[in-house]
Design a protein around this motif. Structure first.
Motif, mmCIF file in Angstrom:
data_model
loop_
_atom_site.group_PDB
_atom_site.id
_atom_site.type_symbol
_atom_site.label_atom_id
_atom_site.label_comp_id
_atom_site.label_asym_id
_atom_site.label_seq_id
_atom_site.Cartn_x
_atom_site.Cartn_y
_atom_site.Cartn_z
ATOM 1 N N SER A 26 -7.520 -8.823 -1.214
ATOM 2 C CA SER A 26 -6.314 -8.117 -0.781
ATOM 3 C C SER A 26 -5.352 -9.021 -0.022
ATOM 4 N N HIS A 27 -5.873 -9.909 0.828
ATOM 5 C CA HIS A 27 -4.986 -10.730 1.657
ATOM 6 C C HIS A 27 -5.470 -12.175 1.794
ATOM 7 N N TRP A 72 -8.140 -0.379 0.754
ATOM 8 C CA TRP A 72 -6.684 -0.291 0.787
ATOM 9 C C TRP A 72 -6.189 0.775 -0.187
ATOM 10 N N GLU A 98 0.846 -1.196 0.000
ATOM 11 C CA GLU A 98 0.000 0.000 0.000
ATOM 12 C C GLU A 98 0.879 1.243 0.000
ATOM 13 N N TYR A 142 -0.138 -6.388 -0.288
ATOM 14 C CA TYR A 142 -1.245 -6.801 -1.162
ATOM 15 C C TYR A 142 -0.714 -7.836 -2.152
#
Length: 397
Positions: free
Chosen positions: A333-334, A368, A267, A275
């Motif tokens: 994202s994760h 994010w 990020e 990410y």
């Protein structure tokens, strides 16, 4: 060496900004689509954290024997509220693409969904809802209630060149070996661990397969920590902007057929989170360009990284089976997710069918801070070809 991340929001290049014609996009919001990152915001491996901590890092052992931690059974009151909201929306004759929180009111369920949204974005990153009455409601009402539910988690974005904001994961008999042309969700082939082109993805199970089609998911932050210890060389390769991703012809006029990006990036801003943007099918399908010398072929280090990443994901994954009426939401994202191959029942039995949502969460609403020009656009990401209007078919096409 790339400069360090900054806190400032990225600015859209002038030639990428387009007004969203209201006669095509009724809410005035256009899916921004796929594009290269802003390379000045791609940082070198030395800037990445040595280890990630917090609720986004989890081991499957934490959840495997405790489904109550990641499963929510809809209550009778919640189902009634969803049913009433869906009926009211249907009675309004509003097109399904026009559904929003303003015309799909669920005041009792809304506070829970807001907490869920925060947990998806900043917490463990996944949930499995159970007890959605798809067989009682049928596909149309189920689609309304499902998309209405989704509006409380994000803004739906187009998932393909046809403008589908309600997608359908179903075997349409397409050749899964033609990976430069075919989207794997339209086949019964295995899907390796990947992230979709959205912040959140939802899957509603309408019909199960005879065998297979089961789900696996993994904390990409746990994978990151594991690679940092076991294979830091692989992790470094994944953070470098040397990876080309195929667009499989789903491009607007004048756009490139591929993008160049990292697999793992940070990020913008202080203490940026890690990410992961990944899909091996989209990386391996580019031989038509590498054979022609347009882009470099995958290096030995990249081929090794692809295999190590898949093997590590498999080792650290949580297995999940979606039954009819189950809804899985997860954060791209994760979380990386995969699917086993499957076999459908013989006709006339219905084929395996999942309704899919891709949802965007812009920066201004807690999303994010991504190194892309559209990071603060409401409908960031997704796939948008020219001015293709959003559509919400009730079945695969």
């Amino acid at each position: 060496m790339a400069p360090a991340a900054t806190a400032s929001a990225p600015t859209a290049p002038h030639n990428l900004v387009k007004e969203a014609p209201l006669h095509i996009f009724p809410d005035g919001l256009r899916t921004t689509g796929q594009h290269d990152p802003l390379y000045e915001h791609i940082v070198p491996f030395e800037k990445f954290p040595k280890q990630i901590t917090g609720p986004t890092v989890w081991n499957p052992e934490e959840y495997r024997s405790k489904p109550e931690k990641w499963t929510h059974q809809f209550t009778a009151d919640q189902i009634e509220e969803l049913s009433n909201a869906a009926d009211a929306f249907l009675a309004s004759k509003t097109p399904l693409t026009g559904i929003t929180k303003n015309n799909f009111r669920v005041p009792v369920l809304a506070p829970y969904l807001e907490k869920l949204r925060l947990d998806l974005i900043d917490g463990k990153g996944f949930i499995l809802f159970k007890g959605f009455p798809v067989q009682l409601w049928g596909n149309h009402k189920s689609a309304v209630a499902y998309m209405g539910l989704g509006t409380y988690l994000g803004y739906f974005v187009s998932q393909n060149s046809r403008g589908h904001v309600l997608g359908h994961v179903k075997d349409l008999g397409e050749d899964s070996t033609q990976i430069d042309k075919v989207r794997i969700y339209r086949t019964n082939a295995r899907q390796f661990f990947h992230a979709d082109d959205s912040d959140i993805v939802g899957l509603l199970c309408i019909t199960k397969a005879m065998e297979g089609g089961e789900s696996d998911l993994v904390s990409s932050h746990n994978v990151y920590n594991t690679l940092a210890v076991e294979r830091p060389d692989v992790l470094k390769t994944l953070t470098e902007p040397i990876w080309y991703f195929d667009r499989k012809g789903e491009t607007s006029a004048g756009e490139k057929e591929f993008i160049r990006t990292s697999v793992v990036y940070l990020e913008r801003g202080e203490n940026g989170r890690v990410y992961t943007k990944w899909d091996p099918y989209y990386v391996r399908s580019l031989t038509r360009f590498s054979d022609a010398g347009i882009i470099p072929p995958l290096s030995d280090a990249q081929l090794d990284a692809i295999q190590v990443l898949e093997d590590t994901c498999n080792r650290l994954s949580l297995h999940m089976i979606l039954d009819v009426g189950d809804i899985q939401f997860l954060a791209n994202s994760h979380i990386l997710h995969a699917r086993t191959s499957y076999t459908d029942f013989a006709p006339p039995a219905p084929r395996r069918h999942l309704m899919r949502l891709w949802l965007a969460t812009p920066e201004s609403e807690g999303g994010w801070k991504l190194p892309f020009w559209d990071s603060n656009e409401k409908k960031r990401g997704g796939i948008q070809v020219d001015d293709q209007a959003p559509v919400a078919p009730l079945d695969a096409e």
